[in-house]
Design a protein around this motif. Structure first.
Motif, PDB file in Angstrom:
ATOM      1  N   THR A 167     -16.432 -22.184   4.412  1.00  0.00           N
ATOM      2  CA  THR A 167     -17.354 -23.219   4.897  1.00  0.00           C
ATOM      3  C   THR A 167     -17.204 -23.507   6.388  1.00  0.00           C
ATOM      4  N   VAL A 168     -16.113 -23.075   7.011  1.00  0.00           N
ATOM      5  CA  VAL A 168     -15.883 -23.435   8.410  1.00  0.00           C
ATOM      6  C   VAL A 168     -15.789 -22.223   9.343  1.00  0.00           C
ATOM      7  N   ARG A 169     -15.532 -21.055   8.815  1.00  0.00           N
ATOM      8  CA  ARG A 169     -15.323 -19.873   9.649  1.00  0.00           C
ATOM      9  C   ARG A 169     -16.633 -19.402  10.271  1.00  0.00           C
ATOM     10  N   ASP A 170     -16.544 -18.741  11.419  1.00  0.00           N
ATOM     11  CA  ASP A 170     -17.721 -18.169  12.084  1.00  0.00           C
ATOM     12  C   ASP A 170     -18.400 -17.179  11.131  1.00  0.00           C
ATOM     13  N   PRO A 171     -19.689 -17.372  10.826  1.00  0.00           N
ATOM     14  CA  PRO A 171     -20.368 -16.459   9.891  1.00  0.00           C
ATOM     15  C   PRO A 171     -20.261 -14.995  10.296  1.00  0.00           C
ATOM     16  N   GLU A 172     -20.309 -14.703  11.586  1.00  0.00           N
ATOM     17  CA  GLU A 172     -20.240 -13.297  12.002  1.00  0.00           C
ATOM     18  C   GLU A 172     -18.914 -12.668  11.588  1.00  0.00           C
ATOM     19  N   ALA A 173     -17.834 -13.423  11.675  1.00  0.00           N
ATOM     20  CA  ALA A 173     -16.535 -12.907  11.245  1.00  0.00           C
ATOM     21  C   ALA A 173     -16.505 -12.694   9.730  1.00  0.00           C
ATOM     22  N   VAL A 174     -17.129 -13.612   8.995  1.00  0.00           N
ATOM     23  CA  VAL A 174     -17.227 -13.457   7.541  1.00  0.00           C
ATOM     24  C   VAL A 174     -18.012 -12.193   7.192  1.00  0.00           C
ATOM     25  N   PHE A 175     -19.120 -11.975   7.894  1.00  0.00           N
ATOM     26  CA  PHE A 175     -19.954 -10.800   7.615  1.00  0.00           C
ATOM     27  C   PHE A 175     -19.192  -9.509   7.907  1.00  0.00           C
ATOM     28  N   GLU A 176     -18.449  -9.475   8.990  1.00  0.00           N
ATOM     29  CA  GLU A 176     -17.704  -8.262   9.335  1.00  0.00           C
ATOM     30  C   GLU A 176     -16.674  -7.927   8.265  1.00  0.00           C
ATOM     31  N   ASP A 177     -15.991  -8.945   7.757  1.00  0.00           N
ATOM     32  CA  ASP A 177     -15.021  -8.703   6.685  1.00  0.00           C
ATOM     33  C   ASP A 177     -15.711  -8.168   5.426  1.00  0.00           C
ATOM     34  N   ALA A 178     -16.866  -8.750   5.096  1.00  0.00           N
ATOM     35  CA  ALA A 178     -17.598  -8.302   3.908  1.00  0.00           C
ATOM     36  C   ALA A 178     -18.055  -6.850   4.074  1.00  0.00           C
ATOM     37  N   LEU A 179     -18.547  -6.513   5.253  1.00  0.00           N
ATOM     38  CA  LEU A 179     -18.999  -5.136   5.491  1.00  0.00           C
ATOM     39  C   LEU A 179     -17.833  -4.159   5.422  1.00  0.00           C
ATOM     40  N   ASP A 180     -16.690  -4.547   5.961  1.00  0.00           N
ATOM     41  CA  ASP A 180     -15.506  -3.682   5.873  1.00  0.00           C
ATOM     42  C   ASP A 180     -15.159  -3.401   4.419  1.00  0.00           C
ATOM     43  N   HIS A 181     -15.259  -4.437   3.584  1.00  0.00           N
ATOM     44  CA  HIS A 181     -14.940  -4.248   2.167  1.00  0.00           C
ATOM     45  C   HIS A 181     -15.995  -3.366   1.482  1.00  0.00           C
ATOM     46  N   LEU A 182     -17.257  -3.620   1.784  1.00  0.00           N
ATOM     47  CA  LEU A 182     -18.326  -2.812   1.172  1.00  0.00           C
ATOM     48  C   LEU A 182     -18.162  -1.334   1.483  1.00  0.00           C
ATOM     49  N   ARG A 183     -17.656  -1.033   2.669  1.00  0.00           N
ATOM     50  CA  ARG A 183     -17.541   0.379   3.080  1.00  0.00           C
ATOM     51  C   ARG A 183     -16.520   1.153   2.253  1.00  0.00           C
ATOM     52  N   ASN A 184     -15.753   0.460   1.415  1.00  0.00           N
ATOM     53  CA  ASN A 184     -14.870   1.168   0.495  1.00  0.00           C
ATOM     54  C   ASN A 184     -15.664   1.942  -0.555  1.00  0.00           C
ATOM     55  N   GLU A 185     -16.859   1.425  -0.888  1.00  0.00           N
ATOM     56  CA  GLU A 185     -17.659   2.030  -1.957  1.00  0.00           C
ATOM     57  C   GLU A 185     -19.055   2.457  -1.508  1.00  0.00           C
ATOM     58  N   TYR A 186     -19.493   1.953  -0.343  1.00  0.00           N
ATOM     59  CA  TYR A 186     -20.882   2.183   0.073  1.00  0.00           C
ATOM     60  C   TYR A 186     -20.953   2.651   1.523  1.00  0.00           C
ATOM     61  N   ARG A 187     -22.037   3.339   1.816  1.00  0.00           N
ATOM     62  CA  ARG A 187     -22.379   3.671   3.204  1.00  0.00           C
ATOM     63  C   ARG A 187     -23.480   2.696   3.634  1.00  0.00           C
ATOM     64  N   VAL A 188     -23.181   1.835   4.568  1.00  0.00           N
ATOM     65  CA  VAL A 188     -24.126   0.799   4.979  1.00  0.00           C
ATOM     66  C   VAL A 188     -25.237   1.419   5.816  1.00  0.00           C
ATOM     67  N   LEU A 189     -26.493   1.190   5.394  1.00  0.00           N
ATOM     68  CA  LEU A 189     -27.650   1.769   6.062  1.00  0.00           C
ATOM     69  C   LEU A 189     -28.333   0.797   7.008  1.00  0.00           C
ATOM     70  N   GLU A 190     -28.310  -0.485   6.657  1.00  0.00           N
ATOM     71  CA  GLU A 190     -29.088  -1.461   7.421  1.00  0.00           C
ATOM     72  C   GLU A 190     -28.543  -2.857   7.165  1.00  0.00           C
ATOM     73  N   THR A 191     -28.480  -3.668   8.200  1.00  0.00           N
ATOM     74  CA  THR A 191     -28.106  -5.078   8.033  1.00  0.00           C
ATOM     75  C   THR A 191     -29.021  -5.933   8.907  1.00  0.00           C
ATOM     76  N   LYS A 192     -29.351  -7.128   8.398  1.00  0.00           N
ATOM     77  CA  LYS A 192     -30.108  -8.097   9.189  1.00  0.00           C
ATOM     78  C   LYS A 192     -29.784  -9.505   8.716  1.00  0.00           C
ATOM     79  N   ARG A 193     -29.734 -10.434   9.645  1.00  0.00           N
ATOM     80  CA  ARG A 193     -29.671 -11.848   9.274  1.00  0.00           C
ATOM     81  C   ARG A 193     -31.021 -12.277   8.708  1.00  0.00           C
ATOM     82  N   LEU A 194     -30.996 -13.198   7.736  1.00  0.00           N
ATOM     83  CA  LEU A 194     -32.232 -13.621   7.077  1.00  0.00           C
ATOM     84  C   LEU A 194     -32.830 -14.900   7.653  1.00  0.00           C
ATOM     85  N   ASP A 195     -32.345 -15.328   8.802  1.00  0.00           N
ATOM     86  CA  ASP A 195     -32.977 -16.450   9.495  1.00  0.00           C
ATOM     87  C   ASP A 195     -34.407 -16.036   9.871  1.00  0.00           C
TER      88      ASP A 195
END
Length: 209
Positions: A167-195
């Motif tokens: 709830t308090v951490r910089d969202p960009e840092a949260v997203f980077e951690d999530a993407l790092d984890h996803l890359r264990n199983e997936y090849r990331v093709l595209e990312t965008k903020r939904l604002d």
């Protein structure tokens, strides 16, 4: 971006809006059998509005994690051959069951997306698309745990809600951690903020490794 068959921009009350063809579910505007797809109530709808290509095609078989009361899952079911819709909470599941009563393609499952073994006997293997919209910690772990259901040429369309992770951490840092984890199983093709449709949400399209 070319929209898949069954998803179009149609005119409602003089305004061009994303739409699918089917029975209305949440009071959305309708016209000539089409129903508006409200991107402010749907992260997947917002992905299309932001020009992303989630990989959903007409006739696909889909696993939808975090189906809630079926708002978005109903639009997916307007296009797909089958949608296995997993929801953990009992209250929205009642709404989801009602929505499923209007769509043969929608299969509601009262299950925890963090425990895919609990529905592995129901959900098919080699699915075309995995949609993830679970608002819980460990969203990337959930996507990785459910990789088992996807075909090797399938697509992951996931949303990471920063405030569900921290709830308090910089969202960009949260997203980077999530993407790092996803890359264990997936090849990331595209990312965008939904604002501006959904604040502090990152949408991810990926394919299995």
């Amino acid at each position: 971006m070319d929209l898949p068959e069954g998803i179009e921009y149609r005119e409602f009350d003089g305004e061009e809006r994303l739409a699918t063809r089917g029975e209305p579910v949440y009071g959305e505007p309708t016209a000539e059998g089409w129903r508006a797809w409200d991107a402010r109530r749907s992260k997947l709808g917002a992905m299309y509005e932001r020009g992303m290509e989630p990989g959903l095609q007409n006739g696909d078989r889909v696993l939808y994690l975090g189906a809630a009361n079926g708002t978005t899952a109903s639009h997916v079911a307007d296009v797909a051959r089958v949608v296995y819709a997993v929801e953990f909470a009992a209250r929205p599941m009642r709404d989801l069951v009602d929505v499923a009563g209007t769509r043969d393609a929608l299969v509601p499952l009262l299950k925890d997306a963090r425990k895919p073994a609990s529905y592995g006997h129901v959900v098919e293997a080699d699915l075309d698309v995995l949609v993830q919209d679970v608002a819980t910690r460990g969203q990337a772990r959930v996507a990785c745990a459910n990789r088992r259901f996807l075909a090797d040429d399938g697509r992951l369309a996931a949303v990471v809600k920063a405030r569900s992770e921290d709830t308090v951490r910089d969202p960009e840092a949260v997203f980077e951690d999530a993407l790092d984890h996803l890359r264990n199983e997936y090849r990331v093709l595209e990312t965008k903020r939904l604002d501006p449709f959904h604040a502090d949400h990152l949408a991810v399209v990926a394919e299995p490794r």
